[in-house]
Motif scaffolding. Structure first.
Motif, mmCIF file in Angstrom:
data_model
loop_
_atom_site.group_PDB
_atom_site.id
_atom_site.type_symbol
_atom_site.label_atom_id
_atom_site.label_comp_id
_atom_site.label_asym_id
_atom_site.label_seq_id
_atom_site.Cartn_x
_atom_site.Cartn_y
_atom_site.Cartn_z
ATOM 1 N N GLY A 274 0.780 -1.223 0.000
ATOM 2 C CA GLY A 274 0.000 0.000 0.000
ATOM 3 C C GLY A 274 0.811 1.273 0.000
ATOM 4 N N ASP A 275 2.081 1.204 0.418
ATOM 5 C CA ASP A 275 2.956 2.375 0.459
ATOM 6 C C ASP A 275 4.226 2.033 -0.320
ATOM 7 O OD1 ASP A 275 4.239 4.795 1.204
ATOM 8 O OD2 ASP A 275 3.349 4.755 3.205
ATOM 9 N N ASP A 276 5.360 2.656 0.036
ATOM 10 C CA ASP A 276 6.600 2.417 -0.700
ATOM 11 C C ASP A 276 6.962 0.934 -0.712
ATOM 12 O OD1 ASP A 276 6.887 5.217 -0.901
ATOM 13 O OD2 ASP A 276 7.968 5.304 1.014
ATOM 14 N N GLY A 277 7.556 0.507 -1.813
ATOM 15 C CA GLY A 277 8.112 -0.839 -1.840
ATOM 16 C C GLY A 277 9.235 -0.980 -0.834
ATOM 17 N N ILE A 278 10.224 -0.050 -0.919
ATOM 18 C CA ILE A 278 11.340 -0.007 0.033
ATOM 19 C C ILE A 278 11.539 1.428 0.482
ATOM 20 C CG2 ILE A 278 13.806 -0.388 0.388
ATOM 21 C CD1 ILE A 278 13.726 -2.484 -1.832
ATOM 22 N N TYR A 279 11.619 1.640 1.762
ATOM 23 C CA TYR A 279 12.073 2.919 2.307
ATOM 24 C C TYR A 279 13.359 2.649 3.071
ATOM 25 C CZ TYR A 279 12.590 7.125 5.058
ATOM 26 O OH TYR A 279 13.102 8.266 5.622
ATOM 27 N N SER A 280 14.440 3.332 2.692
ATOM 28 C CA SER A 280 15.713 3.179 3.379
ATOM 29 C C SER A 280 16.193 4.536 3.859
ATOM 30 C CB SER A 280 16.761 2.546 2.452
ATOM 31 O OG SER A 280 18.004 2.440 3.127
ATOM 32 N N GLY A 281 16.408 4.651 5.178
ATOM 33 C CA GLY A 281 16.904 5.890 5.749
ATOM 34 C C GLY A 281 18.409 5.954 5.836
ATOM 35 N N GLY A 282 19.098 4.934 5.327
ATOM 36 C CA GLY A 282 20.557 4.901 5.357
ATOM 37 C C GLY A 282 21.111 4.437 4.025
ATOM 38 N N ASP A 283 22.366 4.061 4.025
ATOM 39 C CA ASP A 283 23.069 3.665 2.808
ATOM 40 C C ASP A 283 22.924 2.163 2.593
ATOM 41 O OD1 ASP A 283 24.615 3.683 0.566
ATOM 42 O OD2 ASP A 283 26.529 3.761 1.650
ATOM 43 N N SER A 284 21.744 1.722 2.195
ATOM 44 C CA SER A 284 21.499 0.307 1.952
ATOM 45 C C SER A 284 21.984 -0.103 0.567
ATOM 46 C CB SER A 284 20.002 -0.009 2.077
ATOM 47 O OG SER A 284 19.552 0.159 3.400
ATOM 48 N N GLN A 285 22.410 -1.344 0.448
ATOM 49 C CA GLN A 285 22.738 -1.939 -0.841
ATOM 50 C C GLN A 285 21.488 -2.658 -1.342
ATOM 51 O OE1 GLN A 285 25.851 -1.638 -2.462
ATOM 52 N NE2 GLN A 285 26.046 -0.093 -0.836
ATOM 53 N N ILE A 286 20.859 -2.098 -2.380
ATOM 54 C CA ILE A 286 19.595 -2.613 -2.898
ATOM 55 C C ILE A 286 19.847 -3.118 -4.319
ATOM 56 C CG2 ILE A 286 17.201 -2.045 -3.415
ATOM 57 C CD1 ILE A 286 17.429 0.212 -1.322
ATOM 58 N N LYS A 287 19.854 -4.446 -4.508
ATOM 59 C CA LYS A 287 20.242 -5.020 -5.794
ATOM 60 C C LYS A 287 19.312 -6.180 -6.172
ATOM 61 C CE LYS A 287 25.215 -4.056 -5.215
ATOM 62 N NZ LYS A 287 26.567 -4.649 -5.202
ATOM 63 N N TYR A 288 19.024 -6.245 -7.470
ATOM 64 C CA TYR A 288 18.386 -7.402 -8.104
ATOM 65 C C TYR A 288 16.989 -7.689 -7.552
ATOM 66 C CZ TYR A 288 23.430 -7.888 -8.682
ATOM 67 O OH TYR A 288 24.752 -7.644 -8.892
ATOM 68 N N ASN A 289 16.295 -6.675 -7.050
ATOM 69 C CA ASN A 289 14.934 -6.843 -6.572
ATOM 70 C C ASN A 289 13.929 -6.569 -7.684
ATOM 71 O OD1 ASN A 289 15.371 -7.061 -3.450
ATOM 72 N ND2 ASN A 289 16.636 -5.320 -4.108
ATOM 73 N N ASP A 290 12.791 -7.200 -7.628
ATOM 74 C CA ASP A 290 11.676 -6.956 -8.539
ATOM 75 C C ASP A 290 10.634 -6.155 -7.760
ATOM 76 O OD1 ASP A 290 9.734 -6.972 -10.442
ATOM 77 O OD2 ASP A 290 9.442 -9.149 -10.460
ATOM 78 N N ILE A 291 10.519 -4.861 -8.047
ATOM 79 C CA ILE A 291 9.697 -3.948 -7.253
ATOM 80 C C ILE A 291 8.613 -3.375 -8.172
ATOM 81 C CG2 ILE A 291 9.719 -1.914 -5.763
ATOM 82 C CD1 ILE A 291 12.764 -2.383 -5.425
#
Length: 300
Positions: A274-291
């Motif tokens: 219902g809201d963001d797929g991913i919310y990151s408040g820091g330096d996350s490594q976000i790879k190879y996701n299907d969003i």
């Protein structure tokens, strides 16, 4: 008064026996207790005055041991309490309508299998013990499992209808929890970790229709992998060092993933939240996701 089982002594309770506690008394075990119920002919432990007088029915003390099968514990303060015991094995038993179904503290070996914990304040309380929980049900308790340190393995269990399905970090204990092939369904929060600074490995579970977060994890490290997380108030909240990988996170009412710091988020399918797929408040490594098809941003 209390009944004692001295060190070096074994007490066996036969099938069909009913043990009624007329006051806040206990069976105090320093030796060995065997509760030998059978299917269709359990051993019952209950209170004569369930509305007013409840005790700790069986208390295993340092150096003691237990083999309990096909027993029913109801209307206790604590059905079974073990502190410093060598080995406690409980199989095919029922714990209900008690403040705590079963509580273990500093027990060398605890094996819990085929049991049902229902309508208790806390179903199972584990503190600094080495514990295996297999094929159990935790239904309609305030807290299904309360974990405070130790080494805990949980598999093949149904955790449903509790306010907290699993509450890890009680007393800020440092320990490890491995959770696999379980159903966490219809709780307030599926798995809550309270700043325990321990380690978790959570894989292959089904976490559905919890009214709060499926996972709400503070302080802990470890991994969250290959789970189905759907239909919850929110998918996964992490404030710690948990890697999130290879999960299906979908149809949650709020965000799919909320991260306050920086972690690894790899190869997840995150859709229809219902809201963001991913919310990151820091330096996350976000790879190879299907969003796809989330109500807010794909990544915020």
């Amino acid at each position: 008064g209390n009944l004692g089982v001295d060190a070096g002594v074994k007490l066996r309770i036969e099938p069909g026996v009913v043990v009624v506690f007329k006051g806040r008394y206990s069976i105090l075990v320093d030796g060995m207790l065997e509760v030998a119920g059978v299917e269709g002919d359990s051993v019952l432990f209950t209170s004569l005055y369930p509305d007013s007088v409840r005790g700790d029915f069986i208390y295993f003390r340092s150096g003691s041991s237990a083999d309990i099968r096909y027993a029913v514990f109801e209307y206790a303060n604590t059905g079974i309490r073990a502190n410093g015991a060598l080995k406690v094995e409980v199989r095919n038993s029922r714990f209900s309508f008690s403040s705590i179904g079963m509580a273990d503290t500093s027990v060398n070996s605890v094996s819990i299998s085929g049991n049902r914990f229902s309508f208790n304040g806390t179903g199972l309380s584990l503190n600094n013990s080495n514990v295996s929980v297999e094929v159990c049900e935790f239904l309609n308790n305030s807290t299904g499992l309360n974990i405070g340190g130790g080494s805990v393995f949980i598999s093949g269990s149904i955790i449903r209808g509790n306010v907290y399905g699993i509450y890890n970090g009680y007393g800020y204990g440092y320990g490890s929890v491995k959770l696999t092939d379980c159903d966490l369904v219809g709780n307030g929060t599926g798995f809550y970790n309270s700043w325990s600074y321990g380690w978790i490995d959570v894989f292959g579970n089904r976490v559905r229709n919890n009214s709060g977060w499926g996972f709400e994890l503070y302080g802990v490290s470890g991994s969250l992998r290959r789970n189905v997380i759907e239909g919850n108030g929110g998918g996964v909240l992490v404030d710690g060092g948990v890697e999130i990988s290879d999960n299906l996170i979908s149809n949650n009412l709020g965000r799919g993933i909320y991260v306050s710091g920086g972690i690894n988020i790899f190869r997840n399918r995150i859709s229809l939240n219902g809201d963001d797929g991913i919310y990151s408040g820091g330096d996350s490594q976000i790879k190879y996701n299907d969003i796809t098809y989330n109500g807010g941003d794909g990544i915020e």
